[in-house]
Motif scaffolding. Structure first.
Motif, PDB file in Angstrom:
ATOM      1  N   LEU A 211       0.880  -1.156   0.000  1.00  0.00           N
ATOM      2  CA  LEU A 211       0.000   0.000   0.000  1.00  0.00           C
ATOM      3  C   LEU A 211       0.918   1.206   0.000  1.00  0.00           C
ATOM      4  O   LEU A 211       1.704   1.391   0.919  1.00  0.00           O
ATOM      5  CB  LEU A 211      -0.859  -0.044   1.263  1.00  0.00           C
ATOM      6  CG  LEU A 211      -2.182   0.667   1.251  1.00  0.00           C
ATOM      7  CD1 LEU A 211      -3.047   0.131   0.132  1.00  0.00           C
ATOM      8  CD2 LEU A 211      -2.886   0.447   2.572  1.00  0.00           C
ATOM      9  N   VAL A 218       5.831   3.773   1.515  1.00  0.00           N
ATOM     10  CA  VAL A 218       5.161   2.487   1.617  1.00  0.00           C
ATOM     11  C   VAL A 218       4.429   2.424   2.953  1.00  0.00           C
ATOM     12  O   VAL A 218       5.047   2.480   4.010  1.00  0.00           O
ATOM     13  CB  VAL A 218       6.183   1.344   1.512  1.00  0.00           C
ATOM     14  CG1 VAL A 218       5.498   0.005   1.704  1.00  0.00           C
ATOM     15  CG2 VAL A 218       6.869   1.391   0.161  1.00  0.00           C
ATOM     16  N   LEU A 219       3.106   2.349   2.910  1.00  0.00           N
ATOM     17  CA  LEU A 219       2.320   2.321   4.145  1.00  0.00           C
ATOM     18  C   LEU A 219       2.301   0.927   4.745  1.00  0.00           C
ATOM     19  O   LEU A 219       2.380   0.738   5.946  1.00  0.00           O
ATOM     20  CB  LEU A 219       0.877   2.739   3.862  1.00  0.00           C
ATOM     21  CG  LEU A 219       0.633   4.198   3.508  1.00  0.00           C
ATOM     22  CD1 LEU A 219      -0.816   4.401   3.159  1.00  0.00           C
ATOM     23  CD2 LEU A 219       1.025   5.084   4.672  1.00  0.00           C
ATOM     24  N   LEU A 220       2.156  -0.056   3.885  1.00  0.00           N
ATOM     25  CA  LEU A 220       1.957  -1.410   4.385  1.00  0.00           C
ATOM     26  C   LEU A 220       2.571  -2.358   3.382  1.00  0.00           C
ATOM     27  O   LEU A 220       2.382  -2.209   2.179  1.00  0.00           O
ATOM     28  CB  LEU A 220       0.448  -1.675   4.492  1.00  0.00           C
ATOM     29  CG  LEU A 220       0.000  -3.072   4.886  1.00  0.00           C
ATOM     30  CD1 LEU A 220       0.290  -3.291   6.351  1.00  0.00           C
ATOM     31  CD2 LEU A 220      -1.472  -3.241   4.612  1.00  0.00           C
ATOM     32  N   GLU A 222       3.149  -6.594   2.882  1.00  0.00           N
ATOM     33  CA  GLU A 222       3.073  -7.944   3.409  1.00  0.00           C
ATOM     34  C   GLU A 222       3.192  -8.933   2.276  1.00  0.00           C
ATOM     35  O   GLU A 222       2.885  -8.625   1.129  1.00  0.00           O
ATOM     36  CB  GLU A 222       1.794  -8.164   4.210  1.00  0.00           C
ATOM     37  CG  GLU A 222       0.565  -8.283   3.367  1.00  0.00           C
ATOM     38  CD  GLU A 222      -0.691  -8.605   4.179  1.00  0.00           C
ATOM     39  OE1 GLU A 222      -0.625  -8.725   5.408  1.00  0.00           O
ATOM     40  OE2 GLU A 222      -1.729  -8.755   3.539  1.00  0.00           O
ATOM     41  N   ASP A 264       0.381 -16.761  10.562  1.00  0.00           N
ATOM     42  CA  ASP A 264      -0.906 -17.199  10.045  1.00  0.00           C
ATOM     43  C   ASP A 264      -0.762 -18.301   8.997  1.00  0.00           C
ATOM     44  O   ASP A 264      -1.188 -18.179   7.868  1.00  0.00           O
ATOM     45  CB  ASP A 264      -1.620 -15.976   9.427  1.00  0.00           C
ATOM     46  CG  ASP A 264      -3.075 -16.265   9.193  1.00  0.00           C
ATOM     47  OD1 ASP A 264      -3.628 -17.100   9.934  1.00  0.00           O
ATOM     48  OD2 ASP A 264      -3.642 -15.693   8.268  1.00  0.00           O
ATOM     49  N   LYS A 266      -1.560 -21.654   7.245  1.00  0.00           N
ATOM     50  CA  LYS A 266      -2.751 -22.496   7.096  1.00  0.00           C
ATOM     51  C   LYS A 266      -2.419 -23.674   6.211  1.00  0.00           C
ATOM     52  O   LYS A 266      -1.755 -23.512   5.205  1.00  0.00           O
ATOM     53  CB  LYS A 266      -3.869 -21.697   6.426  1.00  0.00           C
ATOM     54  CG  LYS A 266      -4.474 -20.696   7.328  1.00  0.00           C
ATOM     55  CD  LYS A 266      -5.426 -19.867   6.551  1.00  0.00           C
ATOM     56  CE  LYS A 266      -6.088 -18.868   7.455  1.00  0.00           C
ATOM     57  NZ  LYS A 266      -6.860 -17.936   6.662  1.00  0.00           N
ATOM     58  N   PHE A 267      -2.927 -24.833   6.615  1.00  0.00           N
ATOM     59  CA  PHE A 267      -2.606 -26.030   5.858  1.00  0.00           C
ATOM     60  C   PHE A 267      -3.823 -26.625   5.205  1.00  0.00           C
ATOM     61  O   PHE A 267      -4.947 -26.436   5.645  1.00  0.00           O
ATOM     62  CB  PHE A 267      -2.003 -27.072   6.788  1.00  0.00           C
ATOM     63  CG  PHE A 267      -0.646 -26.711   7.288  1.00  0.00           C
ATOM     64  CD1 PHE A 267       0.431 -26.746   6.426  1.00  0.00           C
ATOM     65  CD2 PHE A 267      -0.448 -26.319   8.593  1.00  0.00           C
ATOM     66  CE1 PHE A 267       1.682 -26.395   6.882  1.00  0.00           C
ATOM     67  CE2 PHE A 267       0.800 -25.973   9.050  1.00  0.00           C
ATOM     68  CZ  PHE A 267       1.875 -26.013   8.194  1.00  0.00           C
ATOM     69  N   ARG A 297       1.487 -15.952   5.663  1.00  0.00           N
ATOM     70  CA  ARG A 297       1.535 -14.515   5.478  1.00  0.00           C
ATOM     71  C   ARG A 297       2.734 -14.045   6.260  1.00  0.00           C
ATOM     72  O   ARG A 297       3.042 -14.614   7.301  1.00  0.00           O
ATOM     73  CB  ARG A 297       0.278 -13.935   6.114  1.00  0.00           C
ATOM     74  CG  ARG A 297      -0.278 -12.707   5.509  1.00  0.00           C
ATOM     75  CD  ARG A 297      -1.749 -12.614   5.855  1.00  0.00           C
ATOM     76  NE  ARG A 297      -1.996 -12.900   7.257  1.00  0.00           N
ATOM     77  CZ  ARG A 297      -2.009 -11.997   8.211  1.00  0.00           C
ATOM     78  NH1 ARG A 297      -1.800 -10.738   7.948  1.00  0.00           N
ATOM     79  NH2 ARG A 297      -2.254 -12.348   9.455  1.00  0.00           N
ATOM     80  N   HIS A 299       4.965 -10.378   7.577  1.00  0.00           N
ATOM     81  CA  HIS A 299       5.147  -8.943   7.558  1.00  0.00           C
ATOM     82  C   HIS A 299       6.609  -8.672   7.496  1.00  0.00           C
ATOM     83  O   HIS A 299       7.319  -8.933   8.434  1.00  0.00           O
ATOM     84  CB  HIS A 299       4.653  -8.364   8.871  1.00  0.00           C
ATOM     85  CG  HIS A 299       3.232  -8.040   8.808  1.00  0.00           C
ATOM     86  ND1 HIS A 299       2.781  -6.886   8.268  1.00  0.00           N
ATOM     87  CD2 HIS A 299       2.167  -8.743   9.194  1.00  0.00           C
ATOM     88  CE1 HIS A 299       1.480  -6.879   8.337  1.00  0.00           C
ATOM     89  NE2 HIS A 299       1.076  -7.990   8.888  1.00  0.00           N
ATOM     90  N   PRO A 403      -7.720   5.825 -11.049  1.00  0.00           N
ATOM     91  CA  PRO A 403      -7.366   4.450 -10.702  1.00  0.00           C
ATOM     92  C   PRO A 403      -5.849   4.294 -10.628  1.00  0.00           C
ATOM     93  O   PRO A 403      -5.122   5.056 -11.275  1.00  0.00           O
ATOM     94  CB  PRO A 403      -7.933   3.616 -11.851  1.00  0.00           C
ATOM     95  CG  PRO A 403      -8.722   4.552 -12.688  1.00  0.00           C
ATOM     96  CD  PRO A 403      -8.244   5.934 -12.395  1.00  0.00           C
ATOM     97  N   SER A 442      -1.425  -2.317  -4.930  1.00  0.00           N
ATOM     98  CA  SER A 442      -2.803  -1.886  -4.834  1.00  0.00           C
ATOM     99  C   SER A 442      -2.906  -0.391  -5.097  1.00  0.00           C
ATOM    100  O   SER A 442      -3.914   0.096  -5.530  1.00  0.00           O
ATOM    101  CB  SER A 442      -3.391  -2.253  -3.490  1.00  0.00           C
ATOM    102  OG  SER A 442      -2.499  -1.935  -2.490  1.00  0.00           O
ATOM    103  N   ARG A 443      -1.867   0.335  -4.816  1.00  0.00           N
ATOM    104  CA  ARG A 443      -1.901   1.742  -5.196  1.00  0.00           C
ATOM    105  C   ARG A 443      -0.514   2.193  -5.585  1.00  0.00           C
ATOM    106  O   ARG A 443       0.457   1.810  -4.954  1.00  0.00           O
ATOM    107  CB  ARG A 443      -2.381   2.612  -4.029  1.00  0.00           C
ATOM    108  CG  ARG A 443      -3.850   2.544  -3.824  1.00  0.00           C
ATOM    109  CD  ARG A 443      -4.268   3.612  -2.884  1.00  0.00           C
ATOM    110  NE  ARG A 443      -3.497   3.540  -1.655  1.00  0.00           N
ATOM    111  CZ  ARG A 443      -3.841   4.205  -0.563  1.00  0.00           C
ATOM    112  NH1 ARG A 443      -4.898   4.971  -0.552  1.00  0.00           N
ATOM    113  NH2 ARG A 443      -3.116   4.106   0.530  1.00  0.00           N
TER     114      ARG A 443
END
Lengths: 447, 740
Positions: A211, A218-220, A222, A264, A266-267, A297, A299, A403, A442-443
């Motif tokens: 983001l 860069v805000l975010l 991951e 996080d 997951k399997f 995931r 960070h 956009p 995303s942006r």
């Protein structure tokens, strides 16, 4: 509510998204895609009433409600009319709607609808109005197996494909085998699978979510990763995999410099979770063919791998000039393949002219985009594209959003997180393939 | 889609189906059947083909059988006689050597929703339950539920129920889950399937074999089980811990709910649970599926209601992306409002400010209201941002900002001066009724601080004839009268004009009445007007506190993972008002024997029925219970909740009527709020002839939200409790009727 969740009554109504009626306000909501206009009413494409509690006529209310709420700007994936709740998702131009009168578990219903889409997609490649009409029989067969009396039954498409086949509809003569999987304790794998050559392929696919604010910071960031397996093994093999997972490395006293801290994780259902919790090995009996073994995931501060800067100058009533600069911010040894940079342009732009230092640019008027394609983009390099468009002298009224510029690419044999997968035990598997990275912004900065 | 040329087509299809050459060729035969189905799907009347179609189902081809069963299911309700033909073939198929055919036949037969089918179903179903193929057992188990549903009110066969309970031990996981589902349906009247200790433990051990649907449902069924000891409770929690991190969002949600409900007496465990699911919930919030993302966001909001700081460090996850649909952006903005704290307020406001200039009017206004919300805590910064936005001179932005200001001034009077400084100039940009009302209200209430207030209002008075909205006119009247009190010289003349217009020329009755009202009020002297208009307003801080109190987890744990949080609290109250919600019982669920006939009789005020009602159940309430408020309080605190339900309620409460009505059925009122107080509460006591006490709390938080009823019982007697609840329901229903 102490009663368990009931979401029994169920009808899948698949209706075309365009309204079959020349109503003026449709144009506002679908953006001019009103090409097929016929008939005064809307017809559900297929529906299956599993329980008989909710009448078929209810779906008519849904369509009205959907359009009304969309116009009001209060559309939500959960709508209600009288006693009936509609939970719906949209896939391509189809709406899948579950109806219920009970106060149930919303995420279960949505997951199921997505599962239906997934199963149909595996059968027909694409799920759209055409494929439903063409495969009408299979669709009904599948709806019958996926759910009974409003309860999900067999939803694993691999198992379904063993006894509901497209070939079956052409040739089948009394073949009526229900696969053993349906009765197996291991519900995801049939017994008696044989291959001449036993192989496993592992793919690590990571995508970076970034983001970026308008001023370029860069805000975010991951990383979302998945490990996909392609398994061609005979019998009931037991596989084990190891990861350079930080928790494990700390457990065994190894250094942490090359390890990765996963969040996080997951399997797939097949993985024995107790084993992973104990000694961090991933041990499982795999399903046959393609499947997603795990997702994770993390960070980390990730630098955008390809950095885009753009200057868009709009001279009202005459022209718009766009300059886009792309810079590869990854290692020089790596190469990004199939880079696609999609730059939005005003919808009334015309007569495009391009100049690029590398690759080629193409204007897609139906999407209001310029796609700049670069086949291979080595790390550390910088490329430039200039585009020139004419604008009509009469300006259109509605304002357009700005956009973001989207970038797609793959960098083979490179993972952002640095995750490494190693087979443990089971000698004799052959490990092939490498990691892929796909990245989406995303942006991105737009002046 | 009307189907044309139907009859000719049907004749043609019949010829094809009856043609022996077609019948001999499997593919051609199936194609003919398929054509019938296609015609049916297009709305043509193909009912005339019934005999031919039934004959077609006797073929060996499974796909053809499926197609015919689709046809039969659709046509059977219209032609029950002919459907019996199909039943014969289907019964034969039930003993076919192939399990696929047996399963299909059972499913089709149970899917025939027509009267009288039950007698044909019983035998095949019973043998289906014992079939060696699990595929058939799955269909048979659900078939039992379908059969019972068809039977309607008649007695449930005990042997069948026992058979299903024993099938809970089946080795096929789907059969196990289907048994639970079927029993739940069959025993609906008795409160659903009973989860006792052996069943609970058995299910816990089978969890790993189930698919995601089964897991989510079993977790929900386990909500009904109450562990006998703390040790057992924690064993269960440990066993299920993995499911909090399942890859399926629905399992995560179901597990979370179970944990929260089981640990209702251990707040620290609940807090831990919410920490453990933070990761899975956050990834659901960034899920590719918008709907799952939306659902997760709704639940995040619910959690934030109890733990405001829970997601504060992850605030960036709730920043909107360009391509997200409006409903997700709205939820995210709401979440941002709730998790804002000293550390992130700067970034959150910066982000929200970006949305205020979005092309979407709804989004922009939503963002402005969100900033207005945050302004309740971080007033100065937010008022600065909002004032800045006024400079854009955009119609929708200015309107939203002024509305946000109005709400803010009411809650945070300290910012009045800043708001008043920002107001001049807004009037030109506002066109919509909401915005005008807000501006006029502000000018009326705080006009003494806005130098040009009378001139702005004068503009409105000049144009009052062309004003579209009556609400704006009423607001204008009130505002002008108020401003007249503080700045009489500048307002007197136009107030006269406005009153004249409203009384003599206005067509809208409400506006006219309001005009007359102020006219008469003014006649009684300025002092009197001041007393009425500038009297003490209610303490705004109270409302604010109410809003921000952290709701304990237990208040929403039971509605977690239902549709309620997805609709949102207010909307859910509306939706739920449509249908009387089912009561939920904390101990053993018991029957809800509401009798519609009695209810309608009582609402006509027939007191004999009211009196007689308690005796019809196994409950007799004794008339004179001596229960003091202290005794009540002590007993209330010592007991566990037996039952909680919500009754539909509209409008005000008339305490006297409630008290009298309850007295008639021997329920004593211990304490009660006065009329019009919100939230309205009452405590009731009653005792039956065996000495069992029923203590009740009635709570009406806001009008139209439904009356929350909590009942505690001194002895666990579900039947008596249920009768008591139905008596209470009847009485309250009667009294609710009086209000309207």
């Amino acid at each position: 509510m102490g009663q368990g969740h009931h979401w029994r009554p169920f009808a899948v109504g698949l209706g075309p998204p365009w309204l079959r009626g020349p109503l003026p306000w449709v144009r506002a909501t679908t953006g001019g895609h009103l090409l097929w206009v016929s008939g005064p009413s809307l017809w559900p494409l297929i529906s299956r009433n599993y329980k008989g509690d909710v009448g078929l006529g209810e779906i008519e209310n849904f369509m009205g409600l959907l359009l009304q709420r969309e116009e009001e700007g209060t559309l939500a994936p959960l709508l209600t009319h009288g006693h009936v709740h509609f939970l719906w998702i949209k896939h391509a131009n189809l709406y899948l709607v579950a109806t219920t009168k009970k106060n149930g578990n919303a995420s279960l219903v949505y997951s199921f609808l997505y599962k239906v889409v997934e199963v149909f997609c595996e059968y027909f490649k694409e799920l759209e109005e055409e494929s439903i009409r063409d495969n009408f029989v299979i669709v009904y067969e599948l709806l019958d197996e996926l759910m009974d009396f409003g309860f999900p039954q067999t939803t694993d498409s691999k198992i379904l494909q063993e006894y509901i086949t497209q070939e079956g509809n052409k040739l089948e003569t009394g073949k009526s085998r229900v696969p053993t999987t349906v009765t197996n304790a291991v519900s995801w794998r049939s017994e008696g699978i044989r291959y001449k050559k036993n192989e496993v392929f592992i793919d690590v696919i990571e995508s970076v979510n970034l983001l970026v604010s308008a001023n370029g910071s860069v805000l975010l960031s991951e990383v979302v990763g998945t490990i996909k397996l392609k398994v061609f093994l005979s019998g009931m093999p037991e596989l084990r995999l190891g990861l350079n997972d930080r928790v494990l490395f700390e457990l065994t006293g190894r250094g942490t410099n090359k390890s990765v801290e996963l969040e996080d994780v997951k399997f797939h259902q097949c993985v024995r979770l107790s084993r992973f919790d104990n000694d961090r090995t991933i041990s499982f009996i795999p399903p046959d063919g393609d499947f997603e073994l795990m997702s994770y995931r993390l960070h980390t501060q990730v630098k955008p791998l390809i950095w885009i800067e753009s200057v868009i100058e709009k001279f009202s009533h005459s022209r718009v000039e766009i300059m886009v600069k792309a810079k590869g911010q990854f290692k020089k040894q790596s190469v990004a393949n199939g880079v696609e940079i999609a730059v939005p342009v005003p919808s009334d732009a015309d007569s495009p002219k391009f100049k690029t230092t590398v690759g080629s640019a193409k204007y897609l008027p139906e999407k209001n985009l310029v796609i700049w394609t670069i086949k291979s983009f080595p790390g550390g390099k910088e490329h430039l594209m200039r585009a020139h468009f004419g604008l009509p002298s009469v300006e259109k009224e509605e304002e357009e959003g700005r956009p973001p510029i989207a970038v797609r690419f793959e960098i083979p044999y490179f993972t952002v997180s640095g995750i490494q997968v190693t087979p443990a035990g089971s000698p004799g598997w052959c490990l092939q393939g490498g990691g892929d990275v796909t990245c989406g912004f995303s942006r991105v900065v737009a002046p | 889609m009307p189907y044309l040329g139907g009859e000719e087509a049907v004749r043609e299809l019949r010829r094809a189906l009856a043609n022996p050459h077609v019948q001999a060729d499997r593919l051609r035969y199936r194609a003919a059947v398929l054509r019938v189905i296609r015609h049916m799907a297009q709305g043509a009347d193909v009912s005339g083909l019934f005999p031919e179609m039934v004959k077609a189902s006797a073929a060996a081809d499974v796909v053809q059988k499926k197609l015919v069963s689709l046809y039969v299911r659709a046509q059977a309700p219209r032609q029950p006689q002919l459907a019996l033909l199909a039943v014969n073939t289907l019964r034969k198929d039930c003993s076919h050597p192939s399990p696929a055919v047996r399963g299909l036949a059972l499913r089709s037969m149970c899917g025939l929703r027509m009267p009288g089918i039950q007698e044909y179903l019983q035998q095949p179903l019973l043998s289906g339950l014992r079939d060696k193929a699990s595929y058939v057992r799955r269909a048979a188990v659900l078939g039992c539920a379908k059969m019972v549903k068809l039977q309607g009110d008649s007695e449930v066969d005990g042997a069948l129920v026992n058979e299903l309970y024993s099938l809970l031990r089946d080795q096929d996981p789907i059969v196990v889950v289907n048994c639970l589902r079927a029993l739940e349906e069959i025993l609906k009247k008795e409160g659903g399937v009973v989860i006792n200790k052996p069943i609970a433990h058995h299910l816990l051990n089978r969890m790993a074999d189930l698919d995601q649907w089964g897991q989510s449902e079993v977790l929900a069924f386990l909500l009904r089980y109450r562990p006998r000891s703390e040790e057992e409770l924690f064993d269960i929690l440990n066993l299920l811990d993995g499911y909090l991190k399942s890859s399926s969002p629905s399992v995560v949600m179901a597990a979370t709910k179970l944990f929260l409900v089981l640990a209702r007496e251990y707040p620290h465990v609940q807090a831990d649970v919410l920490v453990r699911v933070k990761g899975p919930l956050l990834s659901a919030c960034t899920s590719e599926s918008r709907e799952l993302c939306f659902t997760a966001l709704c639940h995040v909001r619910q959690i934030l209601g109890s733990l405001p700081g829970h997601f504060s460090s992850h605030y960036k996850k709730f920043f909107c992306s360009y391509s997200e649909p409006h409903y997700i952006k709205c939820q995210k903005m709401e979440v941002l409002c709730e998790l804002v704290n000293d550390e992130n307020v700067q970034q959150v406001l910066e982000e929200l400010k970006g949305y205020c200039t979005d092309v979407s009017v709804e989004l922009a206004q939503g963002a402005i209201f969100a900033i207005g919300n945050i302004a309740r805590t971080y007033t100065e910064q937010c008022v600065g941002i909002l004032t800045e936005l006024l400079g854009l001179q955009q119609e929708h932005i200015t309107s939203a900002v002024v509305q946000a200001f109005r709400d803010l001034v009411w809650l945070c009077p300290q910012c009045t001066a800043a708001v008043c400084r920002a107001l001049p100039g807004c009037e030109d940009a506002i066109q919509d009724s909401e915005g005008k009302q807000a501006l006029i209200w502000l000018l009326g209430a705080h006009g003494e601080k806005v130098p040009n207030a009378p001139y702005v209002l004068e503009e409105f008075v000049e144009n009052v004839k062309s004003e579209m909205f009556p609400v704006v006119k009423m607001e204008l009247l009130t505002a002008l009268v108020r401003l007249f009190l503080s700045r009489p010289a500048e307002c007197q003349d136009m107030l006269g004009r406005l009153l004249y217009y409203c009384i003599e020329e206005e067509m809208d009755m409400a506006v006219r009445d309001r005009g007359l009202f102020y006219y008469r009020l003014l006649q009684s002297g300025v002092e009197e007007v001041k007393r009425v208009l500038c009297g003490p307003t209610s303490d705004p801080s109270l409302g604010l506190l109410e809003d921000q109190t952290e709701r304990p987890v237990n208040t929403w744990a039971s509605e977690f993972n239902t549709l309620a949080p997805v609709y949102g609290r207010e909307r859910w109250a509306l939706v739920a008002a449509h249908e009387p919600p089912e009561p939920s019982y904390a101990y053993s669920p018991c029957t809800d024997s509401r009798n519609k006939d009695t209810e309608s009789l009582i609402s006509e005020g027939n007191e004999d029925v009211l009196k007689g009602h308690p005796d019809t159940g196994s409950l007799t309430l004794i008339p004179d219970v001596h229960l003091t408020a202290e005794q009540f309080e002590k007993t209330w605190l010592s007991l566990d909740m037996s039952c909680r339900l919500s009754l539909p309620w509209h409008g005000a409460v008339y305490p006297d009527a409630v008290q009298t009505a309850l007295h008639v059925v021997h329920i004593q009122t211990i304490a009660m709020s006065k009329a019009g107080v919100q939230p309205w509460k009452a405590y009731l006591g009653a005792q039956d002839d065996t000495g069992c006490l029923f203590l009740t709390e009635l709570l009406l938080e806001e009008a139209d939200a439904g009356m929350q009823v909590s009942v505690k019982q001194s002895e666990a007697r579900p039947e008596a409790l249920q009768t008591f609840v139905s008596v209470l329901r009847t009485v309250m229903g009667t009294v609710a009727g009086l209000g309207s």
